[in-house]
Design an enzyme around this catalytic site. Structure first.
Site, PDB file in Angstrom:
ATOM      1  N   LYS A   3       0.866  -1.189   0.000  1.00 51.03           N
ATOM      2  CA  LYS A   3       0.000   0.000   0.000  1.00 51.03           C
ATOM      3  C   LYS A   3       0.894   1.228   0.000  1.00 51.03           C
ATOM      4  O   LYS A   3       1.804   1.344   0.821  1.00 51.03           O
ATOM      5  CB  LYS A   3      -0.881  -0.017   1.252  1.00 51.03           C
ATOM      6  CG  LYS A   3      -1.638   1.270   1.511  1.00 51.03           C
ATOM      7  CD  LYS A   3      -2.566   1.102   2.692  1.00 51.03           C
ATOM      8  CE  LYS A   3      -3.242   2.410   3.055  1.00 51.03           C
ATOM      9  NZ  LYS A   3      -4.297   2.249   4.039  1.00 51.03           N
TER      10      LYS A   3
HETATM   11  C1  5RP Z   1      -1.600   4.689   7.766  1.00 55.91           C
HETATM   12  C2  5RP Z   1      -2.672   3.854   7.257  1.00 55.91           C
HETATM   13  C3  5RP Z   1      -4.018   4.264   7.695  1.00 55.91           C
HETATM   14  O1  5RP Z   1      -4.344   4.086   8.959  1.00 55.91           O
HETATM   15  C4  5RP Z   1      -5.076   4.204   6.714  1.00 55.91           C
HETATM   16  O2  5RP Z   1      -5.228   2.920   6.214  1.00 55.91           O
HETATM   17  C5  5RP Z   1      -4.931   5.267   5.670  1.00 55.91           C
HETATM   18  O3  5RP Z   1      -6.038   5.398   4.847  1.00 55.91           O
HETATM   19  P1  5RP Z   1      -6.404   6.804   4.207  1.00 55.91           P
HETATM   20  O4  5RP Z   1      -5.126   7.549   3.963  1.00 55.91           O
HETATM   21  O5  5RP Z   1      -7.064   6.462   2.883  1.00 55.91           O
HETATM   22  O6  5RP Z   1      -7.330   7.521   5.140  1.00 55.91           O
HETATM   23  O7  5RP Z   1      -2.441   2.925   6.524  1.00 55.91           O
HETATM   24  O8  5RP Z   1      -0.542   4.678   6.865  1.00 55.91           O
END
Ligand code: 5RP
Length: 293
Positions: free
Chosen positions: A203
């Site tokens: 991610k």
């Molecule tokens: C931190 C994370 C988060 O807690 C989350 O998943 C981020 O999601 P978004 O930026 O779309 O609100 O992975 O790095």
């Protein structure tokens, strides 16, 4: 005593038809064992090869984030529209009904709150508990270039070793420190480190020249949404990421902080799974916002 197989007639061995042996659809995942592939196939849709993950794990370091004060009220209606839920085991056990059969990706790292140095994380989930909770993957963050870079990378490799023993995919999440430039050069570095060390998928953030990030990463990439944007901009970002090789989104605030979260997740699905152009998806969003079904 088992019953005899004495059905009258010929047995059918289809000797002239070779057994089907379909290659696994996901980038870089062909050599995994059945359990690992099956878990990934619950996160990624085999027809599109993509996923819409709904991220609401933010509380693990920043408490009751705006939009997540009551996940039972704000998140549960959205959950059936996600392919996978990214969350903590605390919210899974306390809020998510076990009858909901969405895939889950469990946050497996933690430690510091927003009041401290965020890169000082440890693994905060036992693999046995992830199995007990029927998770489809576990996630930890790497903080490349930050104070605790090495420790966060070792968290990732330890989690991957534990995951490999039981067929649990690991999602490597690339965190970007405040002082770091969020550009393709940095993201390529962080993403590739995750993949080289064995993350099944990664991610990261969408940046200009994103196709160089996906091209140089041997496993699927899902993009984080990041800070809340106007809906059309968020849909354009998701669409551009898909066009440039992303295998989906792992989006949080841009969905649950939207003025119409249900309409937004459905619009995001149209972009990710059906290649609907962002402007058209935005029209759908406006329409669904007026008339929520
Ligand atoms: C931190 C994370 C988060 O807690 C989350 O998943 C981020 O999601 P978004 O930026 O779309 O609100 O992975 O790095």
């Amino acid at each position: 005593m088992p019953e005899a197989d004495d059905t009258k007639g010929e047995k059918s061995f289809y000797v002239d038809i070779p057994q089907k042996s379909e290659p696994f659809f996901l980038k870089g995942a062909k050599a995994y064992d059945w359990g690992m592939q099956n878990r990934l196939a619950r996160i990624f849709n085999a027809a599109s090869g993509r996923t819409v993950m709904l991220a609401f794990d933010h509380g693990y370091f920043q408490g009751p984030t705006t939009g997540l004060e009551r996940p039972d009220i704000t998140i549960l209606p959205l959950a059936p529209h996600a392919d996978a839920l990214m969350l903590t085991r605390g919210i899974l056990r306390s809020v998510i009904p076990p009858a909901l059969t969405r895939a889950t990706v469990l946050r497996a790292s933690g430690g510091p709150s927003i009041l401290r140095e965020l890169s000082d994380e440890r693994i905060a989930l036992d693999m046995e508990d992830a199995l007990r909770l029927n998770a489809c993957a576990v996630a930890t963050q790497v903080f490349i270039g930050s104070a605790f870079e090495t420790q966060s990378v070792i968290n990732l490799t330890n989690l991957i070793d534990r995951g490999n023993r039981v067929g649990m995919p690991v999602l490597g999440v690339t965190a970007v420190g405040k002082e770091m430039v969020r550009d393709a050069k940095y993201i390529r570095l962080a993403v590739r480190i995750c993949a080289e060390l064995g993350a099944a998928f990664v991610k990261t953030y969408f940046v200009p020249d994103f196709e160089t990030v996906t091209a140089s990463c041997p496993v699927p990439i899902v993009i984080a949404g990041g800070k809340k944007l106007p809906e059309l901009d968020a849909l354009r970002m998701a669409s551009a990421a898909i066009d440039q090789g992303a295998a989906g989104v792992d989006m949080g605030r841009n969905i649950f902080q939207s003025e119409a979260p249900l309409a937004m997740i459905r619009a995001v699905r149209a972009v990710v799974h059906e290649n609907v152009r962002p402007e058209e998806a935005y029209e759908m969003f406006l329409e669904m916002k007026q008339r929520p079904a």
